[in-house]
Design a protein around this motif. Structure first.
Motif, PDB file in Angstrom:
ATOM      1  N   UNK A   1      -8.488  21.668  47.012  1.00 31.37           N
ATOM      2  CA  UNK A   1      -7.104  21.582  47.496  1.00 31.37           C
ATOM      3  C   UNK A   1      -6.139  22.388  46.612  1.00 31.37           C
ATOM      4  N   UNK A   2      -6.512  22.585  45.331  1.00 35.98           N
ATOM      5  CA  UNK A   2      -5.724  23.486  44.476  1.00 35.98           C
ATOM      6  C   UNK A   2      -5.944  24.938  44.912  1.00 35.98           C
ATOM      7  N   UNK A   3      -7.222  25.288  45.108  1.00 36.76           N
ATOM      8  CA  UNK A   3      -7.572  26.675  45.499  1.00 36.76           C
ATOM      9  C   UNK A   3      -6.794  27.097  46.739  1.00 36.76           C
ATOM     10  N   UNK A   4      -6.642  26.162  47.650  1.00 37.77           N
ATOM     11  CA  UNK A   4      -5.940  26.478  48.889  1.00 37.77           C
ATOM     12  C   UNK A   4      -4.488  26.873  48.608  1.00 37.77           C
ATOM     13  N   UNK A   5      -3.831  26.101  47.759  1.00 38.00           N
ATOM     14  CA  UNK A   5      -2.447  26.426  47.384  1.00 38.00           C
ATOM     15  C   UNK A   5      -2.415  27.737  46.594  1.00 38.00           C
ATOM     16  N   UNK A   6      -3.390  27.877  45.696  1.00 40.55           N
ATOM     17  CA  UNK A   6      -3.431  29.058  44.816  1.00 40.55           C
ATOM     18  C   UNK A   6      -3.581  30.350  45.624  1.00 40.55           C
ATOM     19  N   UNK A   7      -4.419  30.294  46.683  1.00 45.78           N
ATOM     20  CA  UNK A   7      -4.658  31.474  47.521  1.00 45.78           C
ATOM     21  C   UNK A   7      -3.353  31.976  48.139  1.00 45.78           C
ATOM     22  N   UNK A   8      -2.516  31.040  48.497  1.00 42.14           N
ATOM     23  CA  UNK A   8      -1.253  31.429  49.145  1.00 42.14           C
ATOM     24  C   UNK A   8      -0.184  31.789  48.135  1.00 42.14           C
ATOM     25  N   UNK A   9      -0.478  31.565  46.838  1.00 40.71           N
ATOM     26  CA  UNK A   9       0.507  31.830  45.779  1.00 40.71           C
ATOM     27  C   UNK A   9      -0.108  32.691  44.681  1.00 40.71           C
ATOM     28  N   UNK A  10      -0.253  33.986  44.948  1.00 40.66           N
ATOM     29  CA  UNK A  10      -0.978  34.847  44.010  1.00 40.66           C
ATOM     30  C   UNK A  10      -0.305  34.986  42.635  1.00 40.66           C
ATOM     31  N   UNK A  11       1.003  34.738  42.561  1.00 41.35           N
ATOM     32  CA  UNK A  11       1.687  34.871  41.272  1.00 41.35           C
ATOM     33  C   UNK A  11       1.700  33.509  40.560  1.00 41.35           C
ATOM     34  N   UNK A  12       0.862  33.401  39.512  1.00 43.97           N
ATOM     35  CA  UNK A  12       0.666  32.101  38.848  1.00 43.97           C
ATOM     36  C   UNK A  12       1.949  31.579  38.196  1.00 43.97           C
ATOM     37  N   UNK A  13       2.719  32.466  37.567  1.00 48.45           N
ATOM     38  CA  UNK A  13       3.970  32.043  36.922  1.00 48.45           C
ATOM     39  C   UNK A  13       4.932  31.473  37.970  1.00 48.45           C
TER      40      UNK A  13
ATOM     41  N   UNK B   1       1.139  17.199  33.841  1.00 44.88           N
ATOM     42  CA  UNK B   1       1.964  18.065  34.678  1.00 44.88           C
ATOM     43  C   UNK B   1       1.286  19.430  34.816  1.00 44.88           C
ATOM     44  N   UNK B   2       1.268  19.962  36.016  1.00 46.76           N
ATOM     45  CA  UNK B   2       0.707  21.289  36.248  1.00 46.76           C
ATOM     46  C   UNK B   2       1.688  22.340  35.745  1.00 46.76           C
ATOM     47  N   UNK B   3       1.251  23.071  34.717  1.00 44.62           N
ATOM     48  CA  UNK B   3       2.075  24.118  34.109  1.00 44.62           C
ATOM     49  C   UNK B   3       1.138  24.949  33.252  1.00 44.62           C
ATOM     50  N   UNK B   4       1.641  25.651  32.272  1.00 43.39           N
ATOM     51  CA  UNK B   4       0.745  26.376  31.362  1.00 43.39           C
ATOM     52  C   UNK B   4       1.400  26.503  29.996  1.00 43.39           C
ATOM     53  N   UNK B   5       0.554  26.586  28.949  1.00 39.27           N
ATOM     54  CA  UNK B   5       1.125  26.741  27.609  1.00 39.27           C
ATOM     55  C   UNK B   5       1.885  28.074  27.478  1.00 39.27           C
ATOM     56  N   UNK B   6       1.532  29.058  28.325  1.00 37.07           N
ATOM     57  CA  UNK B   6       2.165  30.370  28.194  1.00 37.07           C
ATOM     58  C   UNK B   6       3.530  30.443  28.881  1.00 37.07           C
ATOM     59  N   UNK B   7       3.996  29.315  29.423  1.00 40.08           N
ATOM     60  CA  UNK B   7       5.364  29.289  29.957  1.00 40.08           C
ATOM     61  C   UNK B   7       6.375  29.399  28.811  1.00 40.08           C
ATOM     62  N   UNK B   8       5.976  29.065  27.592  1.00 35.22           N
ATOM     63  CA  UNK B   8       6.909  29.216  26.451  1.00 35.22           C
ATOM     64  C   UNK B   8       7.156  30.694  26.130  1.00 35.22           C
ATOM     65  N   UNK B   9       6.090  31.508  25.916  1.00 35.39           N
ATOM     66  CA  UNK B   9       6.379  32.935  25.737  1.00 35.39           C
ATOM     67  C   UNK B   9       7.176  33.517  26.908  1.00 35.39           C
ATOM     68  N   UNK B  10       6.850  33.077  28.121  1.00 34.39           N
ATOM     69  CA  UNK B  10       7.599  33.561  29.291  1.00 34.39           C
ATOM     70  C   UNK B  10       9.085  33.182  29.170  1.00 34.39           C
ATOM     71  N   UNK B  11       9.341  31.940  28.783  1.00 32.21           N
ATOM     72  CA  UNK B  11      10.722  31.467  28.643  1.00 32.21           C
ATOM     73  C   UNK B  11      11.461  32.191  27.521  1.00 32.21           C
ATOM     74  N   UNK B  12      10.678  32.740  26.574  1.00 35.47           N
ATOM     75  CA  UNK B  12      11.287  33.483  25.454  1.00 35.47           C
ATOM     76  C   UNK B  12      11.440  34.968  25.771  1.00 35.47           C
TER      77      UNK B  12
END
Ligand code: CP3
Length: 336
Positions: free
Chosen positions: A31-43, A70-81
């Motif tokens: 069920x994650x893969x299904x959402x992921x397929x429609x959302x190619x940009x992970x960020x 929570x669904x997120x990623x540790x690399x959201x911090x570098x992105x936020x910076x």
């Protein structure tokens, strides 16, 4: 009523074994893969509050788990910076060039605004939870620094001397990360997270003489700040071997997550009551049922009179069958 994972950590309870899985949201669930397929940009997916909340809740729709992460990623911090972050299929994360001025001058307000959908997702998840903990998370300073400087996973091409070029620059970056990691976890707590986990996935790459400076000291400051919010902190300094007890003395986490190289019986003697989480090798989940049962029981037996949260020694592998997760939960629930 306090949820049971929180209680196990706070009160050192040993009469119930809470269970959740690192990386339970995503990767191996159809069920994650299904959402992921429609959302190619992970960020973008991580910044879609409605879908992030939905993915976070997917595991508890299927399984009797004690916590949602929570669904997120540790690399959201570098992105936020302000550093560019992309996820490439089959390769993993690729980061853009690091601009020290941009990073060091990022304002708190701008960072929070950029990542606000994550906090919004937490409020949505929280509304859908009853008697379960909601785990917020962040990467530890060292692991984030490593991705930010190496610009990709350090799996194949790691050289510590190439990473640590200028000592004073490293110091500035680590101080900035300490502040921003705490800020990010505090926002998650304000939104409804009631436990925080700090992932130091690459702590094991640090030589012993650098552990204190790059891992223990920066992490201990963050842990102290999060504890002042009355929220327990689980630390996962993966791969530090014999140094787990030094880590606990220096950092004083509310709970320590162990990797699969750690012997459960021995570590229990060394940690003097600090609640322990995890340990089981995720690769075992790809093998036969008998082996899975034997190994799950090894951890349950070792920790039967000790505050213990069942989990793996690293994240669920993408090849894992959802039925295997179900099978492990049954074993843990049925233990005497
Ligand atoms: O279920 C959960 O635990 C919540 C979500 C979560 C993700 N990443 C989602 C994700 C969490 C807690 C993380 C943490 C994370 N991210 C860590 C620390 C834990 C660990 O595994 O050591 C690290 C090192 C990262 C960085 C990262 N993100 C890598 C190396 C990769 C690529 C390989 C991989 O792990 O899948 C990611 C991408 C990522 N993060 C995916 C998911 C669901 C897969 C993205 C995809 O579908 O392409």
């Amino acid at each position: 009523m306090e949820a049971k994972l929180y209680k196990c950590i706070k009160d050192g309870k040993t009469d119930y074994t809470p269970i959740w899985f690192m990386r339970q949201a995503g990767r191996y669930l159809p069920e994650f893969m299904e959402i992921r397929k429609k959302n190619p940009d992970f960020i973008k997916l991580c910044l879609n509050d409605r879908l992030s909340a939905e993915i976070s809740l997917q595991p508890i729709r299927r399984f009797d788990l004690d916590a949602v992460i929570i669904f997120s990623d540790i690399l959201m911090i570098p992105y936020g910076l302000g550093q560019k972050v992309e996820f490439k299929k089959g390769i993993g994360p690729i980061l853009g060039d690091l601009n020290f001025n941009v990073i060091l001058n990022t304002k708190t307000k701008d960072f929070i605004e950029k990542l606000s959908p994550i906090y919004k997702a937490i409020t949505i998840v929280k509304k859908n939870l009853k008697n379960k903990n909601l785990i917020g998370f962040a990467g530890a300073p060292w692991t984030l620094l490593l991705y930010m400087l190496n610009k990709q996973s350090p799996k194949n091409n790691f050289d510590i001397n190439k990473i640590i070029k200028s000592k004073s620059l490293m110091r500035d970056l680590i101080l900035k990360l300490e502040d921003i990691i705490f800020l990010h976890t505090k926002e998650q707590v304000n939104a409804g997270a009631d436990v925080i986990q700090i992932f130091d996935s690459w702590a094991g790459l640090l030589p012993k003489d650098k552990l204190s400076e790059y891992c223990y000291i920066p992490t201990s400051k963050i842990v102290k700040n999060i504890k002042s919010l009355e929220v327990p902190v689980i630390c996962f300094p993966r791969g530090i071997g014999d140094n787990y007890s030094d880590f606990c003395s220096a950092v004083k986490p509310s709970c320590i997550s162990i990797d699969y190289e750690i012997d459960p019986k021995q570590i229990k003697e060394k940690l003097h009551g600090t609640p322990i989480q995890g340990g089981l090798d995720p690769k075992i989940l790809l093998g036969p049922k008998e082996e899975i049962k034997k190994n799950v029981e090894k951890y349950l037996d070792a920790f039967k009179d000790y505050p213990y949260i069942f989990n793996l020694g690293h994240g669920v592998l993408p090849e894992t069958k959802p039925e295997t997760i179900e099978y492990i939960i049954q074993i843990v629930r049925n233990k005497k």
